[in-house]
Design a protein around this motif. Structure first.
Motif, PDB file in Angstrom:
ATOM      1  N   UNK A  18       0.734  -1.189  -0.057  1.00  0.00           N
ATOM      2  CA  UNK A  18      -0.088   0.044  -0.284  1.00  0.00           C
ATOM      3  C   UNK A  18       0.904   1.377   0.176  1.00  0.00           C
ATOM      4  N   UNK A  19       1.955   1.239   0.716  1.00  0.00           N
ATOM      5  CA  UNK A  19       2.941   2.425   0.751  1.00  0.00           C
ATOM      6  C   UNK A  19       3.422   2.554  -0.642  1.00  0.00           C
ATOM      7  N   UNK A  20       3.841   1.393  -1.216  1.00  0.00           N
ATOM      8  CA  UNK A  20       4.429   1.588  -2.724  1.00  0.00           C
ATOM      9  C   UNK A  20       3.597   2.222  -3.721  1.00  0.00           C
ATOM     10  N   UNK A  21       2.194   1.597  -3.566  1.00  0.00           N
ATOM     11  CA  UNK A  21       1.088   2.080  -4.434  1.00  0.00           C
ATOM     12  C   UNK A  21       0.880   3.526  -4.520  1.00  0.00           C
ATOM     13  N   UNK A  22       1.008   4.171  -3.176  1.00  0.00           N
ATOM     14  CA  UNK A  22       0.835   5.452  -3.176  1.00  0.00           C
ATOM     15  C   UNK A  22       1.881   6.482  -3.703  1.00  0.00           C
ATOM     16  N   UNK A  23       2.831   5.759  -4.410  1.00  0.00           N
ATOM     17  CA  UNK A  23       4.048   6.647  -5.142  1.00  0.00           C
ATOM     18  C   UNK A  23       3.385   6.785  -6.644  1.00  0.00           C
ATOM     19  N   UNK A  24       2.265   6.319  -7.082  1.00  0.00           N
ATOM     20  CA  UNK A  24       1.637   6.435  -8.325  1.00  0.00           C
ATOM     21  C   UNK A  24       0.254   6.576  -8.232  1.00  0.00           C
ATOM     22  N   UNK A  25      -0.473   7.402  -8.948  1.00  0.00           N
ATOM     23  CA  UNK A  25      -1.924   7.529  -8.954  1.00  0.00           C
ATOM     24  C   UNK A  25      -2.456   5.968  -9.062  1.00  0.00           C
ATOM     25  N   UNK A  26      -3.539   5.662  -8.411  1.00  0.00           N
ATOM     26  CA  UNK A  26      -4.264   4.429  -8.400  1.00  0.00           C
ATOM     27  C   UNK A  26      -4.453   3.988 -10.037  1.00  0.00           C
ATOM     28  N   UNK A  27      -4.076   2.726 -10.378  1.00  0.00           N
ATOM     29  CA  UNK A  27      -4.230   2.329 -11.597  1.00  0.00           C
ATOM     30  C   UNK A  27      -3.114   2.820 -12.703  1.00  0.00           C
ATOM     31  N   UNK A  28      -2.320   3.308 -12.108  1.00  0.00           N
ATOM     32  CA  UNK A  28      -1.191   3.653 -13.049  1.00  0.00           C
ATOM     33  C   UNK A  28       0.072   3.085 -13.044  1.00  0.00           C
ATOM     34  N   UNK A  29       1.020   3.130 -13.986  1.00  0.00           N
ATOM     35  CA  UNK A  29       2.158   2.150 -13.879  1.00  0.00           C
ATOM     36  C   UNK A  29       3.373   2.847 -13.929  1.00  0.00           C
ATOM     37  N   UNK A  30       4.311   2.737 -13.140  1.00  0.00           N
ATOM     38  CA  UNK A  30       5.437   3.406 -12.941  1.00  0.00           C
ATOM     39  C   UNK A  30       6.608   3.234 -14.374  1.00  0.00           C
ATOM     40  N   UNK A  31       6.864   4.241 -14.877  1.00  0.00           N
ATOM     41  CA  UNK A  31       7.922   3.825 -16.010  1.00  0.00           C
ATOM     42  C   UNK A  31       9.521   4.412 -15.702  1.00  0.00           C
ATOM     43  N   UNK A  32       9.639   5.003 -14.622  1.00  0.00           N
ATOM     44  CA  UNK A  32      11.035   5.660 -14.576  1.00  0.00           C
ATOM     45  C   UNK A  32      10.928   6.079 -13.099  1.00  0.00           C
ATOM     46  N   UNK A  33      12.175   6.466 -12.403  1.00  0.00           N
ATOM     47  CA  UNK A  33      12.268   6.955 -11.255  1.00  0.00           C
ATOM     48  C   UNK A  33      12.776   8.450 -11.322  1.00  0.00           C
ATOM     49  N   UNK A  34      12.743   9.385 -10.347  1.00  0.00           N
ATOM     50  CA  UNK A  34      13.227  10.821 -10.342  1.00  0.00           C
ATOM     51  C   UNK A  34      14.580  10.672 -10.909  1.00  0.00           C
ATOM     52  N   UNK A  35      14.927  11.496 -12.052  1.00  0.00           N
ATOM     53  CA  UNK A  35      16.446  11.781 -12.424  1.00  0.00           C
ATOM     54  C   UNK A  35      16.596  10.733 -13.722  1.00  0.00           C
ATOM     55  N   UNK A  36      15.878   9.991 -13.907  1.00  0.00           N
ATOM     56  CA  UNK A  36      15.994   8.826 -15.075  1.00  0.00           C
ATOM     57  C   UNK A  36      15.341   9.605 -16.280  1.00  0.00           C
ATOM     58  N   UNK A  37      15.923   9.257 -17.661  1.00  0.00           N
ATOM     59  CA  UNK A  37      15.443   9.517 -18.962  1.00  0.00           C
ATOM     60  C   UNK A  37      14.482   8.754 -19.242  1.00  0.00           C
ATOM     61  N   UNK A  38      13.011   9.196 -19.450  1.00  0.00           N
ATOM     62  CA  UNK A  38      12.262   8.364 -19.939  1.00  0.00           C
ATOM     63  C   UNK A  38      11.624   8.557 -21.346  1.00  0.00           C
ATOM     64  N   UNK A  39      10.673   7.629 -21.635  1.00  0.00           N
ATOM     65  CA  UNK A  39      10.188   7.938 -23.236  1.00  0.00           C
ATOM     66  C   UNK A  39       8.617   7.615 -23.232  1.00  0.00           C
ATOM     67  N   UNK A  40       7.834   8.276 -23.704  1.00  0.00           N
ATOM     68  CA  UNK A  40       6.449   7.890 -23.820  1.00  0.00           C
ATOM     69  C   UNK A  40       5.795   8.160 -25.158  1.00  0.00           C
ATOM     70  N   UNK A  41       4.893   7.883 -25.642  1.00  0.00           N
ATOM     71  CA  UNK A  41       4.258   7.828 -27.014  1.00  0.00           C
ATOM     72  C   UNK A  41       3.734   9.356 -26.864  1.00  0.00           C
ATOM     73  N   UNK A  42       3.082  10.033 -28.287  1.00  0.00           N
ATOM     74  CA  UNK A  42       2.853  11.169 -28.378  1.00  0.00           C
ATOM     75  C   UNK A  42       1.566  11.516 -27.534  1.00  0.00           C
ATOM     76  N   UNK A  43       1.625  12.770 -26.780  1.00  0.00           N
ATOM     77  CA  UNK A  43       0.746  13.086 -25.886  1.00  0.00           C
ATOM     78  C   UNK A  43       0.202  12.345 -25.090  1.00  0.00           C
ATOM     79  N   UNK A  44       0.973  11.893 -24.137  1.00  0.00           N
ATOM     80  CA  UNK A  44       0.751  10.925 -23.021  1.00  0.00           C
ATOM     81  C   UNK A  44       0.662  11.732 -21.689  1.00  0.00           C
ATOM     82  N   UNK A  45      -0.403  11.523 -20.968  1.00  0.00           N
ATOM     83  CA  UNK A  45      -0.445  12.260 -19.654  1.00  0.00           C
ATOM     84  C   UNK A  45       0.365  11.572 -18.653  1.00  0.00           C
ATOM     85  N   UNK A  46       1.230  12.148 -18.002  1.00  0.00           N
ATOM     86  CA  UNK A  46       2.431  11.594 -16.941  1.00  0.00           C
ATOM     87  C   UNK A  46       2.327  12.257 -15.704  1.00  0.00           C
ATOM     88  N   UNK A  47       2.359  11.412 -14.696  1.00  0.00           N
ATOM     89  CA  UNK A  47       2.148  11.722 -13.349  1.00  0.00           C
ATOM     90  C   UNK A  47       3.592  11.827 -12.779  1.00  0.00           C
TER      91      UNK A  47
END
Length: 363
Positions: A18-47
């Protein structure tokens, strides 16, 4: 004895999850941690965030998961970048700050869409590109007829990113809203197009989560609730507002504004009604984490100090801001219909304008 140990072990695992899940909105998937370089598809809403505090931004392609990208701070630990599980997802291509203990990604649920495009200049076009596709919490209903123009939202309704609108009658105060949200209602993941009429009317306690106004008509939203009731605006954005973004009519009520963005030109962000029928107060604004990405043609906030209105402002960022341009918190004298109203200028650190100069930064 063994059963007792097993029970304790399971409880510990559940607590950790439950603590880990609080680090992203419910139902979302972590793609990278702070400081990392990430990549997403066009016009993706990122938290971006942790511990149930998030800043949202619409991104395309490669980006760095950090405060500079998202334009805000969430202190206290290592933040994460996540996307809705229903989106096309993303990848991490960097090795920056390694968050040792948890390389597994997890889930999240959409909250807001603080929209912004990767274009560096025109803030007007920036807002229109913001995305609001996300999944809802388990208590939310699916879009359905409740997200149609002219309907009233009861309970929690996730509109799934649909775009709606009705005919815009310019600055006519008497036009009907696109949607009404009943007392206790929540609407999330909705886009309202340029035919926005009088936006959304909140009839009591309500929440507007991840709502994007592509072009504000008369107002984006109006608070009509009464004493003790709150309109929560969580994330989302508004593009262009000839007059004001948020109109505050309900006496004794509060508008709480979190992680919101404006783009293009706006007249005002928030205004307490200056000459409503049977006018009075108090009306309260609680603002924290707002970015003004375009111009302000008038002043940002106006309240009626003679009725005891109060604006509490923290973490306000204004593009190109210089002292007095624009005026941030204007104290006015509220009146009854037909009487002339007087604005008494900009004020700081009063019992009505609870805002320090350090609460406003330029970018």
């Amino acid at each position: 004895m063994k059963l007792s140990h097993i029970t304790v072990g399971v409880a510990a695992v559940v607590m950790a999850a439950s603590v880990w899940a609080a680090n992203r909105p419910k139902g979302w998937v972590t793609i990278c941690k702070e400081g990392a370089a990430c990549s997403v598809a066009a016009n993706t809403n990122v938290a971006f965030g942790r511990a149930d505090q998030f800043i949202y931004k619409t991104l395309s392609g490669s980006f760095t998961c950090n405060e500079a990208t998202f334009g805000g701070k969430i202190p206290g630990g290592v933040n994460e970048c996540s996307v809705a599980s229903s989106s096309s997802g993303g990848s991490s291509s960097s090795s920056s700050s390694s968050s040792s203990s948890s390389s597994s990604s997890s889930s999240s649920s959409s909250s807001s869409s603080s929209s912004s495009s990767s274009s560096s200049s025109s803030s007007s076009s920036s807002s229109s590109s913001s995305s609001s596709s996300s999944s809802s919490s388990s208590s939310s209903s699916s879009s359905g007829g409740a997200c149609l123009p002219g309907s009233t939202i009861n309970g929690t309704v996730d509109c799934g990113g649909v775009t709606i609108g009705t005919a815009c009658g310019g600055q006519d105060e008497g036009q009907q809203p696109v949607l009404k949200v009943a007392n206790g209602g929540t609407v999330k993941n909705l886009r309202i197009n340029a035919n926005a009429a009088d936006g959304i009317h909140c009839q009591g306690n309500c929440t507007l989560e991840n709502v994007v106004w592509e072009d504000v008509c008369e107002d984006a939203a109006t608070m009509l609730g009464t004493s003790g009731q709150v309109m929560n605006i969580v994330g989302g954005s508004a593009n262009n507002a000839e007059d004001k973004v948020f109109q505050h009519n309900g006496k004794g009520s509060t508008i709480k504004l979190r992680n919101f963005n404006t783009y293009g030109s706006i007249g005002k962000l928030w205004q307490s009604c200056g000459n409503c029928s049977n006018n009075g107060g108090p009306r309260n604004l609680d603002l924290d984490g707002v970015n003004i990405n375009g111009s302000v043609s008038s002043y940002l906030l106006r309240l009626n100090y003679n009725y005891g209105d109060k604006a509490t402002v923290r973490n306000l960022r204004i593009k190109g801001y210089k002292a007095g341009a624009p005026k941030v918190c204007v104290q006015a004298i509220g009146v009854q219909p037909g009487e002339p109203q007087t604005n008494n200028g900009e004020f700081w650190e009063t019992q009505w304008c609870d805002i320090r100069r350090s609460d406003v930064t330029a970018f």
